[in-house]
Design a protein around this motif. Structure first.
Motif, mmCIF file in Angstrom:
data_model
loop_
_atom_site.group_PDB
_atom_site.id
_atom_site.type_symbol
_atom_site.label_atom_id
_atom_site.label_comp_id
_atom_site.label_asym_id
_atom_site.label_seq_id
_atom_site.Cartn_x
_atom_site.Cartn_y
_atom_site.Cartn_z
ATOM 1 N N PRO A 129 59.080 0.678 54.923
ATOM 2 C CA PRO A 129 59.129 2.108 54.630
ATOM 3 C C PRO A 129 57.527 1.978 53.542
ATOM 4 O O PRO A 129 57.130 3.257 53.502
ATOM 5 C CB PRO A 129 60.365 2.300 53.894
ATOM 6 N N GLU A 130 57.069 1.087 52.718
ATOM 7 C CA GLU A 130 56.583 1.325 51.827
ATOM 8 C C GLU A 130 54.858 1.748 52.678
ATOM 9 O O GLU A 130 53.885 2.335 51.909
ATOM 10 C CB GLU A 130 56.290 0.061 50.951
ATOM 11 N N PRO A 164 51.382 -5.231 48.004
ATOM 12 C CA PRO A 164 52.295 -5.389 49.163
ATOM 13 C C PRO A 164 53.400 -4.186 49.512
ATOM 14 O O PRO A 164 54.030 -3.509 49.355
ATOM 15 C CB PRO A 164 53.077 -6.455 48.323
ATOM 16 N N VAL A 165 53.262 -4.571 50.787
ATOM 17 C CA VAL A 165 54.125 -3.736 51.816
ATOM 18 C C VAL A 165 55.064 -4.547 52.372
ATOM 19 O O VAL A 165 54.554 -5.293 53.058
ATOM 20 C CB VAL A 165 53.388 -2.283 52.351
ATOM 21 N N GLY A 166 56.348 -4.013 53.071
ATOM 22 C CA GLY A 166 57.391 -5.265 53.801
ATOM 23 C C GLY A 166 57.172 -5.732 54.119
ATOM 24 O O GLY A 166 57.054 -7.173 53.080
ATOM 25 N N GLY A 217 55.177 -9.816 54.287
ATOM 26 C CA GLY A 217 53.600 -10.174 53.700
ATOM 27 C C GLY A 217 52.659 -9.736 53.729
ATOM 28 O O GLY A 217 51.300 -9.954 53.526
ATOM 29 N N VAL A 218 52.234 -8.422 54.302
ATOM 30 C CA VAL A 218 51.235 -7.705 54.518
ATOM 31 C C VAL A 218 51.094 -6.977 53.547
ATOM 32 O O VAL A 218 51.607 -6.156 52.242
ATOM 33 C CB VAL A 218 51.619 -6.457 55.566
ATOM 34 N N LEU A 219 49.493 -6.544 53.092
ATOM 35 C CA LEU A 219 48.724 -6.622 51.652
ATOM 36 C C LEU A 219 48.839 -4.594 51.726
ATOM 37 O O LEU A 219 47.168 -5.033 52.251
ATOM 38 C CB LEU A 219 48.017 -7.307 51.091
ATOM 39 N N VAL A 220 47.751 -4.431 50.887
ATOM 40 C CA VAL A 220 46.843 -2.659 51.366
ATOM 41 C C VAL A 220 46.067 -3.097 50.078
ATOM 42 O O VAL A 220 46.322 -3.705 49.037
ATOM 43 C CB VAL A 220 47.565 -2.192 50.905
ATOM 44 N N LEU A 221 44.780 -3.586 50.071
ATOM 45 C CA LEU A 221 43.948 -3.507 48.978
ATOM 46 C C LEU A 221 42.573 -3.082 49.460
ATOM 47 O O LEU A 221 42.326 -2.302 50.122
ATOM 48 C CB LEU A 221 42.658 -5.507 49.750
ATOM 49 N N THR A 222 42.494 -1.921 48.135
ATOM 50 C CA THR A 222 41.773 -0.461 48.580
ATOM 51 C C THR A 222 40.572 -1.479 47.173
ATOM 52 O O THR A 222 40.438 -1.536 45.846
ATOM 53 C CB THR A 222 42.454 0.917 47.389
#
Length: 196
Positions: free
Chosen positions: A38-39, A176-178, A181-186
């Motif tokens: 959901p994140e 980190p989302v889910g 181990g998925v990451l959102v890097l900005t």
């Protein structure tokens, strides 16, 4: 001034395209093997809510135009179908089939510079590797949002490929989302001041 935000699904080895040819957004592609939770869904929702236009290359446009018109449910689908879509292509011809889509005629960098100066919210670029490299070359990208999936694809179109020169980016957020181990890097290009 509006910001151009590049938002990509990317593998650990930098691939944004399924080796079979479909970009990571294709529901059959490698990016959909992972639960972004959901994140991750909220991140994508908030990102689209902060924009009011899409900027797409031909391949991404054609994939989206084939899928999104059938997905009207919810705000996300309404936004994707309703937002103005600016399409960079030398092979497509108007009229473009997807609602509110216009072809960028002439110099892409000049047209994107004009779009950035118009009043409005963020302009999102999804997929569109060739377009991203053109925008990078002309220093038109204000932020990169990379949803990094824990997979080495091994082959396929890479986001940055051979960009011709070194580009310094500054990490401004990590999320980190889910559960997978998925990451959102900005990242922002060095020298770009935070806006918005």
């Amino acid at each position: 001034m509006r910001r151009v935000i590049v938002s990509e699904f990317v593998s650990l080895d930098g691939v944004i395209e399924d080796p079979g040819g479909a970009e990571g957004f294709d529901r059959g592609g490698w990016s959909f093997r992972f639960d972004r939770g959901p994140e991750g869904d909220k991140f994508k929702f908030d990102e689209l809510a902060a924009a009011d236009a899409l900027l797409l290359g031909r391949v991404t446009y054609e994939g989206f135009a084939a899928a999104w018109p059938q997905m009207e449910e919810g705000e996300y689908g309404t936004w994707m179908n309703g937002y103005p879509k600016h399409v960079a292509s030398t092979t497509l011809e108007e009229p473009l089939e997807w609602n509110n889509s216009t072809l960028i005629k002439g110099d892409v960098a000049e047209e994107v510079s004009r779009l950035k100066e118009q009043p409005g919210m963020d302009i999102l670029v999804f997929g569109s590797g060739e377009l991203v490299r053109t925008l990078m070359k002309h220093e038109l990208i204000d932020e990169y949002r990379l949803m990094v999936f824990p997979i080495v694809v091994g082959k396929g179109k890479r986001l940055f490929g051979d960009v011709g020169e070194t580009r310094n980016l500054r990490l401004v957020d990590t999320k980190p989302v889910g559960p997978d181990g998925v990451l959102v890097l900005t990242y922002r290009p060095v020298g770009k001041v935070a806006e918005g």
